[in-house]
Design a protein around this motif. Structure first.
Motif, PDB file in Angstrom:
ATOM      1  N   TRP A   1      14.239 -68.129  21.411  1.00  0.00           N
ATOM      2  CA  TRP A   1      14.446 -66.727  21.799  1.00  0.00           C
ATOM      3  C   TRP A   1      13.994 -66.492  23.228  1.00  0.00           C
ATOM      4  O   TRP A   1      14.694 -65.856  24.021  1.00  0.00           O
ATOM      5  CB  TRP A   1      13.686 -65.803  20.851  1.00  0.00           C
TER       6      TRP A   1
ATOM      7  N   GLN B   1      16.110 -65.322  26.610  1.00  0.00           N
ATOM      8  CA  GLN B   1      15.770 -64.128  27.386  1.00  0.00           C
ATOM      9  C   GLN B   1      15.382 -64.461  28.822  1.00  0.00           C
ATOM     10  O   GLN B   1      15.060 -63.568  29.611  1.00  0.00           O
ATOM     11  CB  GLN B   1      14.598 -63.391  26.723  1.00  0.00           C
TER      12      GLN B   1
ATOM     13  N   TYR C   1       7.792 -60.517  19.824  1.00  0.00           N
ATOM     14  CA  TYR C   1       8.927 -61.220  19.211  1.00  0.00           C
ATOM     15  C   TYR C   1       8.989 -60.962  17.708  1.00  0.00           C
ATOM     16  O   TYR C   1      10.054 -60.638  17.156  1.00  0.00           O
ATOM     17  CB  TYR C   1       8.805 -62.718  19.485  1.00  0.00           C
TER      18      TYR C   1
ATOM     19  N   ALA D   1      12.123 -58.524  17.943  1.00  0.00           N
ATOM     20  CA  ALA D   1      13.330 -59.345  18.123  1.00  0.00           C
ATOM     21  C   ALA D   1      14.125 -59.370  16.821  1.00  0.00           C
ATOM     22  O   ALA D   1      13.633 -59.841  15.790  1.00  0.00           O
ATOM     23  CB  ALA D   1      12.962 -60.755  18.558  1.00  0.00           C
TER      24      ALA D   1
ATOM     25  N   ASP E   1      14.506 -61.995  13.948  1.00  0.00           N
ATOM     26  CA  ASP E   1      15.149 -63.199  14.472  1.00  0.00           C
ATOM     27  C   ASP E   1      14.520 -64.459  13.891  1.00  0.00           C
ATOM     28  O   ASP E   1      15.219 -65.452  13.649  1.00  0.00           O
ATOM     29  CB  ASP E   1      15.024 -63.214  16.000  1.00  0.00           C
TER      30      ASP E   1
ATOM     31  N   THR F   1       7.428 -58.311  28.846  1.00  0.00           N
ATOM     32  CA  THR F   1       8.691 -59.057  28.756  1.00  0.00           C
ATOM     33  C   THR F   1       9.755 -58.477  29.673  1.00  0.00           C
ATOM     34  O   THR F   1      10.757 -59.117  29.938  1.00  0.00           O
ATOM     35  CB  THR F   1       9.238 -59.027  27.316  1.00  0.00           C
TER      36      THR F   1
ATOM     37  N   GLN G   1      11.705 -56.373  28.746  1.00  0.00           N
ATOM     38  CA  GLN G   1      12.878 -56.203  27.880  1.00  0.00           C
ATOM     39  C   GLN G   1      12.714 -54.967  27.008  1.00  0.00           C
ATOM     40  O   GLN G   1      11.603 -54.603  26.617  1.00  0.00           O
ATOM     41  CB  GLN G   1      13.018 -57.430  26.952  1.00  0.00           C
TER      42      GLN G   1
ATOM     43  N   GLU H   1      14.691 -55.848  21.227  1.00  0.00           N
ATOM     44  CA  GLU H   1      15.754 -56.831  21.096  1.00  0.00           C
ATOM     45  C   GLU H   1      16.613 -56.544  19.865  1.00  0.00           C
ATOM     46  O   GLU H   1      16.103 -56.164  18.819  1.00  0.00           O
ATOM     47  CB  GLU H   1      15.136 -58.231  20.953  1.00  0.00           C
TER      48      GLU H   1
END
Length: 418
Positions: free
Chosen positions: A304, A308, A327, A331, A339, A412, A414, A417
């Protein structure tokens, strides 16, 4: 083990016997399969089933593939017959019209598999047959559809009511211990001494599910460490020079490895029953045990992060814990499930993401898959049912406040996710 399970095991073990080909058989496998489905004699049917299974195990991959394609096509449902039977049932619902619909909608290959399984010792052979189907049929739609028939039947044959929970210890038969070494899928057992360290000490336990029709083959097993407090390092947990803790002085049961043993039983779920059964049994046996946790790998973290464009900050424990927590909580796959496959398993069982650890697995495998990070999933026996419902209905990831705080601190760059 319950009395009923013990009786079932004894009965099935008495009828179990290896099968072997008696005499030469030159007819095509397709013809033999067709004859078995149409046969009415019990003795002749069992003899034919034995010849089919014996022949299959000696066939090349190309020959096995041809046999699977025959089952997938020539022994499939007749779509027009299914439509006609359904229409008749819709017009006149009755016992007879429903029976006709059921007969039309079940492919002949399911009856073939059932008749093959009527032979003593055949269940294990059919599990091996499905392992070949999974290996050879990937990407071929007709063969993937055929696998659904195996899964449908196996889900009934291997339901929880038939599974027998047995402890595995250093006194267990050698052929069982050899299979524990061979099937260990999380933390490799590299010698008999290594196995002994996991089974013989008083603060170690191992349990496996068996099926009465496969008495010498563990289906899945879990290794357990009894500890003081929740561990955060697999190397420390398995160290050669560690001090043994007296069971009465422990307060935590740690499920540090769970391994599925039979490739041919993929997607047939046992682990959810196993962990909760073992936790319940240990809680009844040892009143001093208050906490039931795993020490689990995070195999999806490395892939993962690479996807990314992120580096695993394995030299920064705080950032490593934050990234792993982010995560595990955020994620998700397209279906909004986590995930990470191990997270999906434990959260689906009703566990909680309890704590994340950096430098928890310093092996080459641990560094490669997750930068050395590992996670404790907590099995609170009073809350697993509630957590399970929340997960399956709303995809909610239940996590401790500590893990949530770490996830919020992750750098991150991000968004959540998906």
């Amino acid at each position: 083990m319950t009395l009923l399970a013990d009786v079932l095991s004894t009965v099935f073990e008495r009828r179990y016997r290896p099968f072997g080909l008696k005499g030469a058989e030159t007819r095509p496998m397709d013809d033999m399969a067709n004859e078995l489905v149409g046969s009415s004699g019990e003795t002749s049917g069992l003899a034919l089933a034995e010849r089919i299974l014996s022949r299959f195990e000696t066939m090349s991959d190309d020959e096995k593939l041809g046999f699977f394609r025959h089952l997938a096509n020539a022994m499939n449902i007749d779509a027009e017959a299914v439509r006609s039977a359904l229409e008749a049932y819709e017009q006149t619902p009755s016992k007879n019209s429903y029976r006709a619909f059921m007969a039309a909608s079940e492919p002949r290959r399911q009856e073939l598999i059932r008749r093959l399984n009527g032979l003593p010792g055949a269940t294990g052979a059919l599990v091996r047959m499905r392992a070949d189907l999974l290996r050879l049929g990937r990407g071929e739609p007709e063969l993937e559809a055929l696998d659904l028939d195996f899964r449908h039947l196996f889900a009934s044959w291997f339901n929880r009511g038939f599974l027998v929970l047995r402890p595995i210890n250093w006194e267990s038969p050698a052929h069982i211990l050899e299979k524990i070494i061979a099937y260990e899928a999380v933390h490799a057992i590299d010698s008999w001494n290594d196995l002994r360290r996991r089974l013989e000490p008083r603060d170690r336990r191992c349990f496996a599910f068996f099926h009465p029709a496969m008495p010498d083959e563990p289906l899945i097993f879990v290794e357990v460490a009894l500890t003081k407090g929740t561990p955060g390092s697999i190397q420390a947990l398995l160290a050669e020079d560690r001090d043994t803790v007296q069971p009465e002085d422990t307060d935590t049961a740690v499920f540090y490895s769970i391994s599925n043993c039979q490739t041919g039983l993929a997607s047939i779920s046992f682990g959810n029953f196993l962990i909760k059964q073992v936790a319940s049994d240990l809680a009844s046996e040892m009143g001093n045990l208050k906490t039931f946790v795993t020490l689990s790998p995070i195999p999806g973290l490395g892939p993962w992060a690479a996807g990314q464009g992120l580096d695993l900050p394995s030299d920064d424990p705080k950032q490593m814990r934050a990234l792993a927590a982010h995560y595990l909580i955020n994620a998700k796959r397209e279906d909004d499930l986590p995930d990470d496959p191990v997270a999906r398993f434990h959260l689906g069982n009703g566990a909680t993401v309890h704590a994340v650890h950096a430098d928890a697995d310093t092996s080459d495998k641990g560094r490669a898959q997750s930068g050395g990070a590992m996670v404790n999933y907590l099995y609170d026996l009073g809350k697993v049912a509630q957590n399970h419902e929340a997960f399956v209905t709303t995809r909610k990831v239940v996590a401790s406040s500590e893990v949530k705080s770490a996830a919020n601190a992750a750098n991150t760059g991000q968004a959540k996710e998906r």
